[in-house]
Design a protein around this motif. Sequence first.
Motif, PDB file in Angstrom:
ATOM      1  N   PRO A 226      66.783 -67.567 -54.801  1.00 65.51           N
ATOM      2  CA  PRO A 226      68.146 -66.979 -54.574  1.00 65.51           C
ATOM      3  C   PRO A 226      67.594 -65.806 -53.389  1.00 65.51           C
ATOM      4  O   PRO A 226      68.696 -65.275 -52.597  1.00 65.51           O
ATOM      5  CB  PRO A 226      68.298 -66.068 -55.884  1.00 65.51           C
ATOM      6  N   GLU A 227      66.504 -65.583 -53.004  1.00 65.08           N
ATOM      7  CA  GLU A 227      66.226 -64.697 -51.948  1.00 65.08           C
ATOM      8  C   GLU A 227      66.167 -65.287 -50.623  1.00 65.08           C
ATOM      9  O   GLU A 227      66.487 -64.483 -49.579  1.00 65.08           O
ATOM     10  CB  GLU A 227      64.630 -64.029 -52.332  1.00 65.08           C
ATOM     11  N   ALA A 228      66.407 -66.568 -50.485  1.00 63.45           N
ATOM     12  CA  ALA A 228      66.277 -67.008 -49.168  1.00 63.45           C
ATOM     13  C   ALA A 228      67.632 -66.709 -48.358  1.00 63.45           C
ATOM     14  O   ALA A 228      68.645 -66.918 -48.826  1.00 63.45           O
ATOM     15  CB  ALA A 228      66.363 -68.654 -49.445  1.00 63.45           C
ATOM     16  N   ASP A 229      67.337 -66.185 -46.946  1.00 60.80           N
ATOM     17  CA  ASP A 229      68.329 -65.752 -46.216  1.00 60.80           C
ATOM     18  C   ASP A 229      68.372 -66.970 -44.930  1.00 60.80           C
ATOM     19  O   ASP A 229      67.406 -67.362 -44.462  1.00 60.80           O
ATOM     20  CB  ASP A 229      68.000 -64.585 -45.610  1.00 60.80           C
ATOM     21  N   GLY A 230      69.642 -67.332 -44.929  1.00 58.08           N
ATOM     22  CA  GLY A 230      70.094 -68.386 -43.751  1.00 58.08           C
ATOM     23  C   GLY A 230      69.511 -68.025 -42.458  1.00 58.08           C
ATOM     24  O   GLY A 230      68.819 -69.035 -41.841  1.00 58.08           O
ATOM     25  N   GLU A 231      69.926 -67.175 -41.954  1.00 58.72           N
ATOM     26  CA  GLU A 231      69.532 -66.530 -40.654  1.00 58.72           C
ATOM     27  C   GLU A 231      67.891 -66.605 -40.258  1.00 58.72           C
ATOM     28  O   GLU A 231      67.326 -67.130 -39.626  1.00 58.72           O
ATOM     29  CB  GLU A 231      69.894 -64.882 -40.084  1.00 58.72           C
ATOM     30  N   GLY A 232      67.157 -65.883 -41.333  1.00 60.09           N
ATOM     31  CA  GLY A 232      65.645 -65.693 -41.066  1.00 60.09           C
ATOM     32  C   GLY A 232      64.962 -67.086 -41.335  1.00 60.09           C
ATOM     33  O   GLY A 232      64.148 -67.434 -40.556  1.00 60.09           O
ATOM     34  N   MET A 233      65.573 -67.846 -42.419  1.00 63.73           N
ATOM     35  CA  MET A 233      64.950 -69.234 -42.419  1.00 63.73           C
ATOM     36  C   MET A 233      65.155 -70.338 -41.560  1.00 63.73           C
ATOM     37  O   MET A 233      64.299 -70.913 -41.079  1.00 63.73           O
ATOM     38  CB  MET A 233      65.434 -69.857 -44.137  1.00 63.73           C
ATOM     39  N   LEU A 234      66.406 -70.053 -40.895  1.00 70.59           N
ATOM     40  CA  LEU A 234      66.733 -70.897 -39.718  1.00 70.59           C
ATOM     41  C   LEU A 234      65.889 -70.700 -38.540  1.00 70.59           C
ATOM     42  O   LEU A 234      65.345 -71.518 -38.072  1.00 70.59           O
ATOM     43  CB  LEU A 234      68.360 -70.728 -39.348  1.00 70.59           C
ATOM     44  N   ARG A 235      65.542 -69.271 -38.194  1.00 72.28           N
ATOM     45  CA  ARG A 235      64.597 -69.187 -37.170  1.00 72.28           C
ATOM     46  C   ARG A 235      63.211 -69.476 -37.512  1.00 72.28           C
ATOM     47  O   ARG A 235      62.743 -70.364 -36.710  1.00 72.28           O
ATOM     48  CB  ARG A 235      64.364 -67.627 -37.052  1.00 72.28           C
ATOM     49  N   TYR A 236      62.985 -69.691 -38.879  1.00 73.63           N
ATOM     50  CA  TYR A 236      61.460 -70.239 -39.130  1.00 73.63           C
ATOM     51  C   TYR A 236      61.326 -71.561 -39.176  1.00 73.63           C
ATOM     52  O   TYR A 236      60.599 -72.231 -38.605  1.00 73.63           O
ATOM     53  CB  TYR A 236      61.309 -69.624 -40.871  1.00 73.63           C
ATOM     54  N   PHE A 237      62.489 -72.303 -39.390  1.00 75.17           N
ATOM     55  CA  PHE A 237      62.535 -73.625 -39.466  1.00 75.17           C
ATOM     56  C   PHE A 237      62.617 -74.280 -37.972  1.00 75.17           C
ATOM     57  O   PHE A 237      62.135 -75.295 -37.678  1.00 75.17           O
ATOM     58  CB  PHE A 237      63.786 -74.277 -40.322  1.00 75.17           C
ATOM     59  N   MET A 238      63.190 -73.451 -37.085  1.00 77.54           N
ATOM     60  CA  MET A 238      63.335 -73.941 -35.749  1.00 77.54           C
ATOM     61  C   MET A 238      61.894 -74.000 -35.149  1.00 77.54           C
ATOM     62  O   MET A 238      61.935 -74.319 -33.708  1.00 77.54           O
ATOM     63  CB  MET A 238      64.714 -72.988 -35.167  1.00 77.54           C
ATOM     64  N   THR A 239      61.051 -73.242 -35.562  1.00 80.07           N
ATOM     65  CA  THR A 239      59.647 -73.209 -34.849  1.00 80.07           C
ATOM     66  C   THR A 239      59.074 -74.541 -34.789  1.00 80.07           C
ATOM     67  O   THR A 239      59.340 -75.383 -35.823  1.00 80.07           O
ATOM     68  CB  THR A 239      58.708 -72.189 -35.464  1.00 80.07           C
ATOM     69  N   ASP A 240      58.353 -74.797 -33.769  1.00 70.84           N
ATOM     70  CA  ASP A 240      57.730 -76.078 -33.650  1.00 70.84           C
ATOM     71  C   ASP A 240      57.055 -76.562 -34.702  1.00 70.84           C
ATOM     72  O   ASP A 240      57.038 -77.641 -35.481  1.00 70.84           O
ATOM     73  CB  ASP A 240      57.005 -76.331 -32.135  1.00 70.84           C
ATOM     74  N   GLU A 241      56.237 -75.611 -35.219  1.00 72.10           N
ATOM     75  CA  GLU A 241      55.096 -75.898 -36.229  1.00 72.10           C
ATOM     76  C   GLU A 241      55.956 -76.221 -37.672  1.00 72.10           C
ATOM     77  O   GLU A 241      55.536 -77.226 -38.354  1.00 72.10           O
ATOM     78  CB  GLU A 241      54.438 -74.615 -36.796  1.00 72.10           C
ATOM     79  N   LYS A 242      56.818 -75.344 -38.030  1.00 71.25           N
ATOM     80  CA  LYS A 242      57.642 -75.638 -39.269  1.00 71.25           C
ATOM     81  C   LYS A 242      58.369 -77.021 -39.125  1.00 71.25           C
ATOM     82  O   LYS A 242      58.308 -77.860 -40.059  1.00 71.25           O
ATOM     83  CB  LYS A 242      58.621 -74.378 -39.593  1.00 71.25           C
ATOM     84  N   ARG A 243      58.976 -76.986 -37.838  1.00 70.09           N
ATOM     85  CA  ARG A 243      59.941 -78.350 -37.808  1.00 70.09           C
ATOM     86  C   ARG A 243      58.974 -79.466 -37.902  1.00 70.09           C
ATOM     87  O   ARG A 243      59.400 -80.712 -38.619  1.00 70.09           O
ATOM     88  CB  ARG A 243      60.742 -78.452 -36.673  1.00 70.09           C
ATOM     89  N   MET A 244      57.963 -79.658 -37.195  1.00 72.03           N
ATOM     90  CA  MET A 244      57.001 -80.701 -37.298  1.00 72.03           C
ATOM     91  C   MET A 244      56.607 -80.831 -38.781  1.00 72.03           C
ATOM     92  O   MET A 244      56.241 -82.074 -39.184  1.00 72.03           O
ATOM     93  CB  MET A 244      55.822 -80.569 -36.500  1.00 72.03           C
TER      94      MET A 244
END
Length: 300
Positions: A226-244
């Motif tokens: 429940p702590e997951a935040d959309g904006e912060g996680m979106l930035r994290y997921f958009m990094t090349d390392e996490k996307r790959m």
Amino acid sequence: MVANLVFDRHYSLLTVHYTLTEMRIAILDMYDNYANEGMRCIQQIIRKVAGDDAIDLPFDVFNVRANNELPGLGYDLYISTGGPGSPLPLGEDWEEPYFALIDQLFIWNRTHETKKHVFLICHSFQLVARHLGLGTISKRKSTSFGIFPMHRTDDGYEEPMMDGLPEPFFAVDSRDYQLTEPDIDRFDALGAKILCLEKIRPHIDLPRAIMAVRFSPEIFGTQFHPEADGEGMLRYFMTDEKRMQIVGIHGQAKYDEMVAYLQDPETIELTESVFLPGFLRGSIAESQSNVSYQNHYERG
């Protein structure tokens, strides 16, 4: 805690109002030194509630699994995080002290007027559910990873902390293990309530995981994040390392689905705004009611 003094026109002290100004929080870091977003999200929520509600919420972090660090009973609130690995018995040094603390918190709340409030997330939820014998903790056939619908039970509709959520609501789910097959007699003996279940899967003949439990009036837990935040996680997921990483393990379709959910303010952002902030504010309100009282004096 500060005192606001009220006098009458003869300057006789009539009342003393005590106002809660601080609640101390222990964050039990269960990530075992693995990189994660959970700690950032939890601390961000604490700081936001403290700022919005004009109350000091100082917190200390205890690295439970990596350093065998555990708090005592000197805190008002306890947040025990998610984490990697198995929630089944491992024989590691931190396990016995961790469960001893959980038992002490239950005992404290049964024997004291001023309560200790606890929020358990994912790995911690599974650990405590196993410790209390609430059901079957087992390894899933495959990892649950994504943003999925959560469906409330009848008790979930009566749960104040879940007010304002749609049916279903959406949450980040990332786990290899699960709590299923509840022991209803054990739930009844503890007064615990099942509040929501994982997504409906009519084509799969397997029990649905229990995703949130009210363990006691003061202790609440979720098997999702429940702590997951959309904006912060979106930035994290958009990094090349996490996307790959996500595409390599779960595929492009799963990655695209999660990015779309993270951009929708009615999914993750809504869930984030409800659970931990609601837990903090509810705990503050209850503690405030215990310390706000009046002392009356005879007029001189």
